[in-house]
Design a protein around this motif. Structure first.
Motif, PDB file in Angstrom:
ATOM      1  N   ASP A 177      19.811  46.388  27.941  1.00 53.80           N
ATOM      2  CA  ASP A 177      20.654  46.193  26.753  1.00 53.80           C
ATOM      3  C   ASP A 177      20.456  44.804  26.150  1.00 53.80           C
ATOM      4  OD1 ASP A 177      21.812  48.702  27.076  1.00 53.80           O
ATOM      5  OD2 ASP A 177      23.249  47.907  28.532  1.00 53.80           O
ATOM      6  N   VAL A 178      20.206  43.829  27.025  1.00 52.50           N
ATOM      7  CA  VAL A 178      20.144  42.439  26.561  1.00 52.50           C
ATOM      8  C   VAL A 178      18.815  42.127  25.881  1.00 52.50           C
ATOM      9  CG1 VAL A 178      19.989  40.043  27.382  1.00 52.50           C
ATOM     10  CG2 VAL A 178      21.852  41.511  28.158  1.00 52.50           C
ATOM     11  N   ARG A 179      17.710  42.612  26.440  1.00 55.54           N
ATOM     12  CA  ARG A 179      16.389  42.175  25.946  1.00 55.54           C
ATOM     13  C   ARG A 179      16.151  42.477  24.473  1.00 55.54           C
ATOM     14  NH1 ARG A 179      12.513  42.146  31.120  1.00 55.54           N
ATOM     15  NH2 ARG A 179      13.896  40.821  32.324  1.00 55.54           N
ATOM     16  N   PRO A 180      16.544  43.673  23.989  1.00 47.24           N
ATOM     17  CA  PRO A 180      16.317  43.907  22.551  1.00 47.24           C
ATOM     18  C   PRO A 180      17.125  42.954  21.666  1.00 47.24           C
ATOM     19  CG  PRO A 180      16.853  45.966  23.690  1.00 47.24           C
ATOM     20  CD  PRO A 180      17.124  44.856  24.637  1.00 47.24           C
ATOM     21  N   ARG A 181      18.165  42.333  22.258  1.00 49.22           N
ATOM     22  CA  ARG A 181      19.024  41.453  21.440  1.00 49.22           C
ATOM     23  C   ARG A 181      18.643  39.979  21.563  1.00 49.22           C
ATOM     24  NH1 ARG A 181      22.840  45.481  23.260  1.00 49.22           N
ATOM     25  NH2 ARG A 181      23.827  46.431  21.438  1.00 49.22           N
ATOM     26  N   LEU A 182      17.664  39.678  22.403  1.00 48.74           N
ATOM     27  CA  LEU A 182      17.351  38.265  22.646  1.00 48.74           C
ATOM     28  C   LEU A 182      16.891  37.542  21.382  1.00 48.74           C
ATOM     29  CD1 LEU A 182      15.587  38.097  26.128  1.00 48.74           C
ATOM     30  CD2 LEU A 182      17.767  37.105  25.445  1.00 48.74           C
ATOM     31  N   THR A 183      16.081  38.220  20.582  1.00 54.47           N
ATOM     32  CA  THR A 183      15.569  37.572  19.360  1.00 54.47           C
ATOM     33  C   THR A 183      16.723  37.208  18.432  1.00 54.47           C
ATOM     34  OG1 THR A 183      13.547  38.848  19.539  1.00 54.47           O
ATOM     35  CG2 THR A 183      13.996  37.827  17.419  1.00 54.47           C
ATOM     36  N   ALA A 184      17.613  38.174  18.232  1.00 57.65           N
ATOM     37  CA  ALA A 184      18.764  37.902  17.362  1.00 57.65           C
ATOM     38  C   ALA A 184      19.637  36.814  17.963  1.00 57.65           C
ATOM     39  CB  ALA A 184      19.576  39.183  17.165  1.00 57.65           C
ATOM     40  N   TYR A 185      19.740  36.794  19.297  1.00 57.45           N
ATOM     41  CA  TYR A 185      20.555  35.773  19.961  1.00 57.45           C
ATOM     42  C   TYR A 185      19.970  34.378  19.723  1.00 57.45           C
ATOM     43  CZ  TYR A 185      22.488  32.945  23.703  1.00 57.45           C
ATOM     44  OH  TYR A 185      23.083  31.931  24.414  1.00 57.45           O
ATOM     45  N   LEU A 186      18.655  34.278  19.898  1.00 50.29           N
ATOM     46  CA  LEU A 186      18.006  32.969  19.702  1.00 50.29           C
ATOM     47  C   LEU A 186      18.082  32.522  18.247  1.00 50.29           C
ATOM     48  CD1 LEU A 186      14.909  33.466  22.009  1.00 50.29           C
ATOM     49  CD2 LEU A 186      16.805  31.904  22.396  1.00 50.29           C
ATOM     50  N   ASP A 187      18.137  33.509  17.335  1.00 46.55           N
ATOM     51  CA  ASP A 187      18.258  33.174  15.916  1.00 46.55           C
ATOM     52  C   ASP A 187      19.703  32.840  15.538  1.00 46.55           C
ATOM     53  OD1 ASP A 187      15.623  33.524  15.427  1.00 46.55           O
ATOM     54  OD2 ASP A 187      15.791  35.599  14.772  1.00 46.55           O
TER      55      ASP A 187
ATOM     56  N   ARG B 104      24.928  35.638  26.396  1.00 49.30           N
ATOM     57  CA  ARG B 104      24.930  34.335  27.068  1.00 49.30           C
ATOM     58  C   ARG B 104      25.391  34.483  28.517  1.00 49.30           C
ATOM     59  NH1 ARG B 104      27.019  32.069  23.238  1.00 49.30           N
ATOM     60  NH2 ARG B 104      29.197  32.225  23.853  1.00 49.30           N
ATOM     61  N   GLY B 105      26.420  35.265  28.710  1.00 49.21           N
ATOM     62  CA  GLY B 105      26.932  35.489  30.054  1.00 49.21           C
ATOM     63  C   GLY B 105      25.880  36.135  30.939  1.00 49.21           C
ATOM     64  N   HIS B 106      25.153  37.093  30.373  1.00 48.52           N
ATOM     65  CA  HIS B 106      24.105  37.768  31.146  1.00 48.52           C
ATOM     66  C   HIS B 106      22.992  36.776  31.508  1.00 48.52           C
ATOM     67  CE1 HIS B 106      21.626  41.147  32.491  1.00 48.52           C
ATOM     68  NE2 HIS B 106      20.615  40.497  31.924  1.00 48.52           N
ATOM     69  N   LEU B 107      22.616  35.935  30.535  1.00 45.87           N
ATOM     70  CA  LEU B 107      21.532  34.982  30.790  1.00 45.87           C
ATOM     71  C   LEU B 107      21.903  33.983  31.879  1.00 45.87           C
ATOM     72  CD1 LEU B 107      20.253  34.206  27.166  1.00 45.87           C
ATOM     73  CD2 LEU B 107      19.197  35.646  28.886  1.00 45.87           C
ATOM     74  N   ARG B 108      23.190  33.725  32.007  1.00 46.16           N
ATOM     75  CA  ARG B 108      23.607  32.768  33.035  1.00 46.16           C
ATOM     76  C   ARG B 108      23.367  33.323  34.435  1.00 46.16           C
ATOM     77  NH1 ARG B 108      28.921  30.830  29.911  1.00 46.16           N
ATOM     78  NH2 ARG B 108      28.035  29.040  28.887  1.00 46.16           N
ATOM     79  N   THR B 109      23.387  34.641  34.544  1.00 46.50           N
ATOM     80  CA  THR B 109      23.303  35.230  35.886  1.00 46.50           C
ATOM     81  C   THR B 109      21.960  35.901  36.155  1.00 46.50           C
ATOM     82  OG1 THR B 109      24.288  37.260  35.029  1.00 46.50           O
ATOM     83  CG2 THR B 109      25.793  35.641  36.001  1.00 46.50           C
ATOM     84  N   CYS B 110      21.183  36.170  35.112  1.00 42.73           N
ATOM     85  CA  CYS B 110      19.939  36.936  35.308  1.00 42.73           C
ATOM     86  C   CYS B 110      18.724  36.025  35.090  1.00 42.73           C
ATOM     87  CB  CYS B 110      19.899  38.121  34.343  1.00 42.73           C
ATOM     88  SG  CYS B 110      18.356  39.047  34.466  1.00 42.73           S
TER      89      CYS B 110
ATOM     90  N   GLN C 231      14.201  33.872  31.868  1.00 40.54           N
ATOM     91  CA  GLN C 231      12.793  33.506  31.758  1.00 40.54           C
ATOM     92  C   GLN C 231      12.195  34.092  30.473  1.00 40.54           C
ATOM     93  OE1 GLN C 231      11.111  31.373  33.788  1.00 40.54           O
ATOM     94  NE2 GLN C 231       9.610  31.533  32.144  1.00 40.54           N
ATOM     95  N   VAL C 232      12.585  35.362  30.182  1.00 32.02           N
ATOM     96  CA  VAL C 232      12.083  35.992  28.954  1.00 32.02           C
ATOM     97  C   VAL C 232      12.547  35.189  27.734  1.00 32.02           C
ATOM     98  CG1 VAL C 232      12.240  38.049  27.494  1.00 32.02           C
ATOM     99  CG2 VAL C 232      11.951  38.300  29.957  1.00 32.02           C
ATOM    100  N   ALA C 233      13.824  34.777  27.746  1.00 35.12           N
ATOM    101  CA  ALA C 233      14.361  33.993  26.616  1.00 35.12           C
ATOM    102  C   ALA C 233      13.628  32.668  26.489  1.00 35.12           C
ATOM    103  CB  ALA C 233      15.855  33.770  26.813  1.00 35.12           C
ATOM    104  N   THR C 234      13.374  32.013  27.622  1.00 38.01           N
ATOM    105  CA  THR C 234      12.657  30.722  27.601  1.00 38.01           C
ATOM    106  C   THR C 234      11.248  30.907  27.052  1.00 38.01           C
ATOM    107  OG1 THR C 234      13.907  30.116  29.557  1.00 38.01           O
ATOM    108  CG2 THR C 234      12.010  28.742  29.036  1.00 38.01           C
ATOM    109  N   ASP C 235      10.586  31.993  27.506  1.00 36.16           N
ATOM    110  CA  ASP C 235       9.222  32.252  27.027  1.00 36.16           C
ATOM    111  C   ASP C 235       9.208  32.498  25.523  1.00 36.16           C
ATOM    112  OD1 ASP C 235       8.347  31.989  29.562  1.00 36.16           O
ATOM    113  OD2 ASP C 235       8.126  34.122  29.982  1.00 36.16           O
ATOM    114  N   GLU C 236      10.207  33.234  25.069  1.00 40.33           N
ATOM    115  CA  GLU C 236      10.233  33.536  23.629  1.00 40.33           C
ATOM    116  C   GLU C 236      10.459  32.259  22.817  1.00 40.33           C
ATOM    117  OE1 GLU C 236      12.291  37.011  22.448  1.00 40.33           O
ATOM    118  OE2 GLU C 236      12.408  36.382  20.363  1.00 40.33           O
TER     119      GLU C 236
END
Lengths: 327, 244
Positions: B5-15, B27-33, B38-43
């Motif tokens: 559920d989170v990965r398709p939303r990462l781009t919009a989140y970073l924007d 954000r809560g998910h990224l804190r624990t996963c 790592q995917v968010a950092t790479d993007e």
């Protein structure tokens, strides 16, 4: 419901083991202000040094202004002013203090988030900090759109803003400032200066140190009463004006791509000048200026003796260059 | 919320495009996963790399076409009767006038009600925290603006989370512009100077990629900007001195 604590003192376990500072409960004050919706809350806190003197303050406040003022004491006094639309908003605003065993006190601000809170825009949440610190503490501070002001300090600092203005006054020690679009003003700085901005002006008044480096892209640089052995002022679009003093064996480089360059110097010893611009005027003090084939105009003032002359280079690719000696 | 559920939303989140609730969940998910983080950092790193790519100029024919269409529109506008041009000027503002009138009427009604409540309204036992005016968005005018709090629909935590990336993007844009200007000065350089310049830019870009997100990366960008500014303005002197 009244809140019991406004400032969170996040003391690390390591700090607790070797505590350099102690932070008692803050004094709270609520001041009614009119009109319109919102709340303000003020708090005061004093941090006494523990076994070790406070040597450095690291401040990060993306939510408002920071003012640091040095004084002849050993403790740190922090005055916080929080502003939010309502009680819940105030609850979300946090100021953290982390005294480290190495003598650094870290002050950071943030806003809590989560599903339990309603949406509040950043424009409606604010924390301003006024800090009185021992003069000999070095300041590392970062703000975002708020102003950053440092006064009466003796150990310099590193200051960073996004769009907020930076103001430094009566500070000794090396000072470096960086900003994207915040106006930078340095007055009475006695130490090396490195000021860098992208699209704002840099104002320098009464600067005395080994090195002065200032650069801006779309902003002016104006220096008055400047005395440094190595001066380097650079802009791409803004004009540069400098009034200062040449030093023995000193090196002054003032360069712009599109801005005009205007330099007036009090001379000490011999000076070698080279200048290039769309129009170059080296003034009446340099009647023997020679224009080289590559477009550089060169001249020399005073007799070169045993000590090497000061070197002055002025250039603007698309602007004019003007130079004068102040008698 | 799961990783799928989170990965398709990462781009919009970073924007910073997610609303407050969705942003908070991501954000809560990224804190624990670790994996998603790592995917968010790479993007984010990929975006920085993309910003470094040279800008592609549109073909001249495209600009000519746009200008031709603008010209046609201006001609058509000039041929309209004066009353239609005036109406076109006012029509877009009509909803705003209506909304303004509604707000003004509400304010007058509230003021009237407050002044006619009568003396029986109980006085508060303790002084209530008084209201204050909310601050307008902090905004700096100028060619480069770092806007803070400009979007009132974004929660403060989301805004703060995206700030480092926004400031870094400003530095990236500036570096690109200076790189173009250094390119103008390049014609004056010798082959050796060009090689030295290219090598130093590669080195500084490597430092940017290696730097951690946030202030360390901004510091690395500033070093590149300092060098490029020197190269653009001071050409051979800057190159001889390594940009200093």
């Amino acid at each position: 419901m009244r809140r019991a604590l406004l400032i969170v003192c996040a003391l690390t376990a390591a700090a607790a083991a070797d505590t350099p500072a102690s932070a008692p409960a803050p004094k709270l004050e609520r001041t009614p202000v009119t009109p319109a919706p919102g709340m303000i809350e003020r708090a005061r806190l004093e941090i006494q040094p523990g076994g070790r003197a406070i040597k450095q303050l690291a401040i990060e406040n993306p939510l408002g202004n920071v003012k640091v003022e040095g004084y002849d004491g050993t403790s740190i006094m922090i005055e916080t002013r929080k502003q939010a639309p309502d009680e819940e908003g105030l609850e979300r605003l946090r100021v953290s203090l982390v005294p480290n065993p190495d003598g650094t006190v870290r002050i950071t601000t943030t806003a809590d988030g989560g599903k339990e809170f309603k949406n509040v825009s950043r424009a409606n949440m604010r924390i301003d900090l006024i800090i009185r610190a021992p003069r000999d503490a070095r300041i590392e501070a970062a703000v975002s759109a708020g102003s950053l002001e440092v006064i009466n300090m003796d150990a310099g600092g590193d200051l960073d803003t996004a769009s907020g203005p930076i103001s430094v006054r009566n500070v000794s020690g090396g000072v470096s400032t960086h900003s994207v679009s915040g106006a930078t003003s340095l007055t009475q700085v006695f130490g090396s200066v490195d000021a860098q901005t992208i699209s704002s002006n840099v104002d320098l008044d009464t600067i005395g140190g080994e090195r002065l480096i200032a650069s801006a892209s779309r902003g002016k640089i104006a220096g008055r009463r400047v005395r440094a052995r190595h001066i380097e002022l650079t802009t791409t679009d803004g004009a540069i004006s400098l009034e200062g003093e040449s030093t023995l064996r000193g090196r002054i480089v003032v360069a712009s791509l599109r801005g005009d360059v205007d330099v007036r110097l009090r001379r000490q010893g011999a000076v070698t000048i080279r200048a290039r611009g769309t129009k170059v005027n080296l003034g009446s003090a340099t009647p023997f200026a020679k224009t080289q084939q590559d477009g550089w105009v060169e001249s020399q003032l005073g007799q070169i003796g045993k000590t090497a002359p000061a070197f002055v280079e002025l250039r603007s690719r698309y602007g004019t260059v003007q130079f004068a000696i102040i008698e | 919320m799961s990783c799928d559920d989170v990965r398709p939303r990462l781009t919009a989140y970073l924007d910073g495009d997610l609303d407050a609730e969705r942003g908070s969940v991501v954000r809560g998910h990224l804190r624990t996963c670790d994996a998603c983080r790592q995917v968010a950092t790479d993007e984010a790193a990929l975006r920085d790399e993309l910003r470094l790519l040279p800008a592609v100029d549109p073909p001249p024919s495209m600009w000519a076409g746009i200008q031709a269409r603008l010209g046609e529109e201006e001609v058509a506008h000039a041929r309209r009767p004066a009353w239609r041009r005036a109406l076109a000027r006012w029509a877009p503002s009509a909803p705003r006038f209506a909304a303004g009138g509604l707000v003004a009427a509400t304010a007058i009604a509230v003021l009237w009600w407050r002044s006619h409540r009568g003396p029986e309204a109980p006085a508060p036992a303790t002084p209530e925290p008084a209201p204050i005016a909310a601050n307008p968005p902090n905004k700096v005018t100028g060619p480069t603006q770092v806007e803070v709090g400009g979007d009132v629909s974004v929660d403060v935590t989301v805004d703060l989370a995206g700030e480092a990336a926004r400031v870094t993007a400003h530095y990236g844009d500036e570096a690109e512009e200076l790189l173009a200007r250094a390119g103008e000065a390049r014609a004056l350089w010798t082959g050796e100077q060009k090689d030295a310049f290219d090598a130093h830019v590669v080195e500084l870009r490597g430092a940017i990629t290696a730097a951690a997100e946030g202030r360390p990366r901004q510091r690395a960008w500033r070093e590149l900007i300092r060098y490029l500014r020197g190269a653009a303005v001071r050409d051979e002197v800057a190159l001889a001195g390594g940009g200093q």
